[in-house]
Design a protein around this motif. Structure first.
Motif, PDB file in Angstrom:
ATOM      1  N   VAL A  75       0.843  -1.189   0.000  1.00 11.04           N
ATOM      2  CA  VAL A  75       0.000   0.000   0.000  1.00 11.04           C
ATOM      3  C   VAL A  75       0.883   1.245   0.000  1.00 11.04           C
ATOM      4  O   VAL A  75       1.741   1.414   0.862  1.00 11.04           O
ATOM      5  N   LEU A  76       0.643   2.142  -0.979  1.00 15.12           N
ATOM      6  CA  LEU A  76       1.445   3.354  -1.126  1.00 15.12           C
ATOM      7  C   LEU A  76       0.718   4.615  -0.681  1.00 15.12           C
ATOM      8  O   LEU A  76       1.350   5.619  -0.351  1.00 15.12           O
ATOM      9  N   GLY A  77      -0.601   4.579  -0.710  1.00 11.78           N
ATOM     10  CA  GLY A  77      -1.407   5.732  -0.314  1.00 11.78           C
ATOM     11  C   GLY A  77      -2.835   5.308  -0.093  1.00 11.78           C
ATOM     12  O   GLY A  77      -3.298   4.339  -0.699  1.00 11.78           O
ATOM     13  N   THR A  78      -3.539   5.995   0.799  1.00 12.13           N
ATOM     14  CA  THR A  78      -4.919   5.642   1.120  1.00 12.13           C
ATOM     15  C   THR A  78      -5.767   6.892   1.277  1.00 12.13           C
ATOM     16  O   THR A  78      -5.255   8.007   1.370  1.00 12.13           O
ATOM     17  N   ALA A  83     -10.002   5.573  -6.374  1.00 10.68           N
ATOM     18  CA  ALA A  83      -8.763   5.718  -7.128  1.00 10.68           C
ATOM     19  C   ALA A  83      -8.922   5.102  -8.516  1.00 10.68           C
ATOM     20  O   ALA A  83      -9.474   4.014  -8.656  1.00 10.68           O
ATOM     21  N   GLU A  84      -8.430   5.787  -9.534  1.00  8.57           N
ATOM     22  CA  GLU A  84      -8.652   5.381 -10.914  1.00  8.57           C
ATOM     23  C   GLU A  84      -7.489   5.801 -11.816  1.00  8.57           C
ATOM     24  O   GLU A  84      -6.553   6.459 -11.395  1.00  8.57           O
ATOM     25  N   GLY A  85      -7.622   5.375 -13.072  1.00  7.56           N
ATOM     26  CA  GLY A  85      -6.878   5.888 -14.202  1.00  7.56           C
ATOM     27  C   GLY A  85      -5.375   5.954 -14.133  1.00  7.56           C
ATOM     28  O   GLY A  85      -4.792   6.945 -14.602  1.00  7.56           O
ATOM     29  N   PRO A  86      -4.627   4.986 -13.565  1.00  9.10           N
ATOM     30  CA  PRO A  86      -3.181   5.164 -13.446  1.00  9.10           C
ATOM     31  C   PRO A  86      -2.484   5.137 -14.804  1.00  9.10           C
ATOM     32  O   PRO A  86      -2.880   4.413 -15.719  1.00  9.10           O
ATOM     33  N   ALA A  87      -1.433   5.936 -14.918  1.00 10.29           N
ATOM     34  CA  ALA A  87      -0.591   5.943 -16.117  1.00 10.29           C
ATOM     35  C   ALA A  87       0.843   6.215 -15.697  1.00 10.29           C
ATOM     36  O   ALA A  87       1.107   7.143 -14.923  1.00 10.29           O
ATOM     37  N   ILE A 331     -10.597  -3.532  -7.432  1.00 11.24           N
ATOM     38  CA  ILE A 331      -9.501  -2.831  -8.095  1.00 11.24           C
ATOM     39  C   ILE A 331     -10.055  -2.222  -9.375  1.00 11.24           C
ATOM     40  O   ILE A 331     -10.528  -2.928 -10.261  1.00 11.24           O
ATOM     41  N   ALA A 332      -9.991  -0.899  -9.455  1.00 10.84           N
ATOM     42  CA  ALA A 332     -10.562  -0.214 -10.606  1.00 10.84           C
ATOM     43  C   ALA A 332      -9.680  -0.303 -11.840  1.00 10.84           C
ATOM     44  O   ALA A 332     -10.176  -0.431 -12.954  1.00 10.84           O
ATOM     45  N   ASN A 333      -8.356  -0.250 -11.639  1.00  9.68           N
ATOM     46  CA  ASN A 333      -7.487  -0.118 -12.798  1.00  9.68           C
ATOM     47  C   ASN A 333      -6.061  -0.464 -12.405  1.00  9.68           C
ATOM     48  O   ASN A 333      -5.758  -0.664 -11.214  1.00  9.68           O
ATOM     49  N   LEU A 348      -1.694  -0.522  -8.744  1.00  9.55           N
ATOM     50  CA  LEU A 348      -3.101  -0.862  -8.618  1.00  9.55           C
ATOM     51  C   LEU A 348      -3.854   0.299  -7.987  1.00  9.55           C
ATOM     52  O   LEU A 348      -3.482   0.771  -6.910  1.00  9.55           O
ATOM     53  N   THR A 349      -4.894   0.783  -8.645  1.00  9.43           N
ATOM     54  CA  THR A 349      -5.802   1.730  -8.010  1.00  9.43           C
ATOM     55  C   THR A 349      -6.961   0.902  -7.476  1.00  9.43           C
ATOM     56  O   THR A 349      -7.828   0.454  -8.223  1.00  9.43           O
ATOM     57  N   ALA A 350      -6.941   0.682  -6.181  1.00  9.03           N
ATOM     58  CA  ALA A 350      -7.817  -0.296  -5.535  1.00  9.03           C
ATOM     59  C   ALA A 350      -8.754   0.400  -4.562  1.00  9.03           C
ATOM     60  O   ALA A 350      -8.440   0.567  -3.387  1.00  9.03           O
ATOM     61  N   HIS A 351      -9.893   0.838  -5.089  1.00  6.58           N
ATOM     62  CA  HIS A 351     -10.937   1.475  -4.281  1.00  6.58           C
ATOM     63  C   HIS A 351     -10.371   2.730  -3.612  1.00  6.58           C
ATOM     64  O   HIS A 351     -10.178   3.737  -4.271  1.00  6.58           O
ATOM     65  N   THR A 352     -10.073   2.703  -2.325  1.00  5.16           N
ATOM     66  CA  THR A 352      -9.604   3.903  -1.619  1.00  5.16           C
ATOM     67  C   THR A 352      -8.082   3.982  -1.528  1.00  5.16           C
ATOM     68  O   THR A 352      -7.560   4.840  -0.818  1.00  5.16           O
ATOM     69  N   MET A 353      -7.356   3.118  -2.246  1.00 10.56           N
ATOM     70  CA  MET A 353      -5.908   3.080  -2.060  1.00 10.56           C
ATOM     71  C   MET A 353      -5.152   2.957  -3.375  1.00 10.56           C
ATOM     72  O   MET A 353      -5.699   2.555  -4.402  1.00 10.56           O
ATOM     73  N   LEU A 354      -3.873   3.307  -3.313  1.00 15.48           N
ATOM     74  CA  LEU A 354      -2.907   3.021  -4.367  1.00 15.48           C
ATOM     75  C   LEU A 354      -1.973   1.964  -3.816  1.00 15.48           C
ATOM     76  O   LEU A 354      -1.447   2.094  -2.718  1.00 15.48           O
ATOM     77  N   ALA A 355      -1.753   0.911  -4.588  1.00 16.25           N
ATOM     78  CA  ALA A 355      -0.861  -0.176  -4.169  1.00 16.25           C
ATOM     79  C   ALA A 355      -0.033  -0.631  -5.369  1.00 16.25           C
ATOM     80  O   ALA A 355      -0.235  -0.159  -6.491  1.00 16.25           O
ATOM     81  N   ARG A 356       0.901  -1.543  -5.120  1.00 16.16           N
ATOM     82  CA  ARG A 356       1.679  -2.109  -6.220  1.00 16.16           C
ATOM     83  C   ARG A 356       2.170  -3.497  -5.861  1.00 16.16           C
ATOM     84  O   ARG A 356       2.290  -3.850  -4.671  1.00 16.16           O
ATOM     85  N   VAL A 357       2.463  -4.274  -6.899  1.00 15.05           N
ATOM     86  CA  VAL A 357       3.083  -5.585  -6.729  1.00 15.05           C
ATOM     87  C   VAL A 357       4.233  -5.694  -7.723  1.00 15.05           C
ATOM     88  O   VAL A 357       4.150  -5.163  -8.841  1.00 15.05           O
ATOM     89  N   PRO A 358       5.338  -6.357  -7.351  1.00 11.26           N
ATOM     90  CA  PRO A 358       6.448  -6.502  -8.287  1.00 11.26           C
ATOM     91  C   PRO A 358       6.130  -7.515  -9.378  1.00 11.26           C
ATOM     92  O   PRO A 358       5.392  -8.483  -9.163  1.00 11.26           O
TER      93      PRO A 358
END
Length: 361
Positions: A75-78, A83-87, A331-333, A348-358
């Motif tokens: 989790v990187l931010g909440t 949360a949507e539309g990552p680029a 997960i929206a996007n 991952l833009t996952a509902h109320t959070m930004l996360a990532r996986v390697p």
């Protein structure tokens, strides 16, 4: 369709959740958001500000070449409403993502904290009650390095020069009528833009008094600016392109038809025939897993990362499901990018959070 949208304010670049919940469309997409992904391990310990959550459900051994089956989302931010539309922005080595309901765009630099990047991200005038999502939604970077935006609130496809922050409207009408609420974009190598235009940004969806285009469409904007309606669907959403640009993927956020479709494209960039079913998510939706088909990203080797019930469905170019990356929420996007060490990862833009996986490879 309903949504659990939590208003917030920002302190030192980090969103803080404010009191109050407004029911709107996304409860359906985020439904059962507190339910853990079946077959995944429980929350693992991490740093206090970056916990590890969810897990990976391996359904095919081939998944191990793409992602470690033991990986957990960081989790990187909440605190975001949705949360949507990552680029990923290669020229700056950072990620941009949006919160459409709160009309904000954020930036995440690997190794740093999430910070506010643009407010308003979409509609710059006072928001009328008929508009439910005033901000930007899907994002993409074109060949010139511009940020191309599906602007739900302003109801246009626009581009921002990231050096000057000058915004240019690329498309705002079809046959003289304003779009509904553009949702997602994908850009071909020649600069053609594929985008979807559902009614999600309207408070009353199809019944909105602001509605001018009376269908929910999949569109193509040619490099010369010409617009083409490619198809109509009840709930068109995420779009993506195969590496060779000959296949266009479309997600349907439709309870009755939770699918990803694939269109074979001709040399003119338009579908050469009706779409084929690429991935059917009915069984996952029927099992009560959180989310519906939404955004996606496509890797250089053709692997499709498509959001859907339970998380990100990892698919081969032929549509075989290899596994599901879950966070326990809808997960929206997602977007492929890099971490602070230069390694590939999936944001991952996952509902109320930004996360990532390697990612591997």
């Amino acid at each position: 369709m309903l949504d659990d949208r939590r208003p917030f304010h920002v302190r030192h670049g980090r969103p803080a959740v404010a009191m109050g919940v407004t029911a709107t469309r996304r409860t359906l997409l985020a439904g059962l958001a507190a339910l853990p992904l079946a077959g995944c391990a429980a929350r693992l310990a991490g740093t206090p500000d970056r916990p590890r959550i969810g897990g990976v459900e391996m359904l095919d051994p081939a998944l191990a070449a793409i992602i470690d089956p033991a990986a957990r989302a960081e989790v990187l931010g909440t605190g975001y409403g949705w949360a949507e539309g990552p680029a990923w922005v290669p020229a700056g080595n950072y990620l941009l993502f949006t919160d459409p309901g709160n009309n904000v765009m954020y930036r995440y630099r690997p190794g740093g904290a999430v910070e506010e990047f643009l407010r308003p991200a979409g509609l710059a005038t006072p928001v009328p009650p008929e508009i439910r999502e005033a901000g930007a939604n899907g994002l993409a970077i074109d060949g010139a390095g511009r940020l191309v935006i599906a602007d739900s609130g302003t109801r246009v496809i626009s581009a921002i020069d990231l050096a000057t922050m000058r915004r240019t409207v690329l498309a705002d009408r079809f046959e003289g009528k304003r779009f509904n609420s553009p949702n997602d974009v994908a850009i071909a190598r020649n600069g053609a833009i594929y985008f979807t235009d559902p009614p999600y940004g309207f408070t009353a969806a199809e019944e909105s008094p602001l509605r001018e285009v009376q269908h929910n469409g999949l569109y193509l904007r040619d490099p010369d600016g010409a617009l083409h309606l490619l198809d109509r669907h009840h709930r068109p959403n995420g779009v993506g392109l195969s590496p060779n640009g000959r296949t266009l993927y479309l997600s349907l956020s439709d309870e009755q038809r939770p699918e990803v479709l694939a269109y074979a494209l001709g040399t003119d960039g338009r579908p050469s025939g009706p779409p084929r079913l690429f991935h059917d998510m009915r069984s996952h939706h029927a099992a009560g897993r959180p989310g519906l088909p939404d955004g996606m990203d496509v890797a250089e080797n053709g692997t499709v990362f498509a959001s859907g019930p339970g998380g990100i469905h990892v698919l081969t170019p032929e549509g075989r499901l290899l596994g599901i990356i879950g966070t326990g929420t809808a997960i929206a996007n997602c977007a492929i990018g890099q971490d602070e060490n230069g390694g590939r990862c999936l944001y991952l833009t996952a509902h109320t959070m930004l996360a990532r996986v390697p990612l591997r490879g």
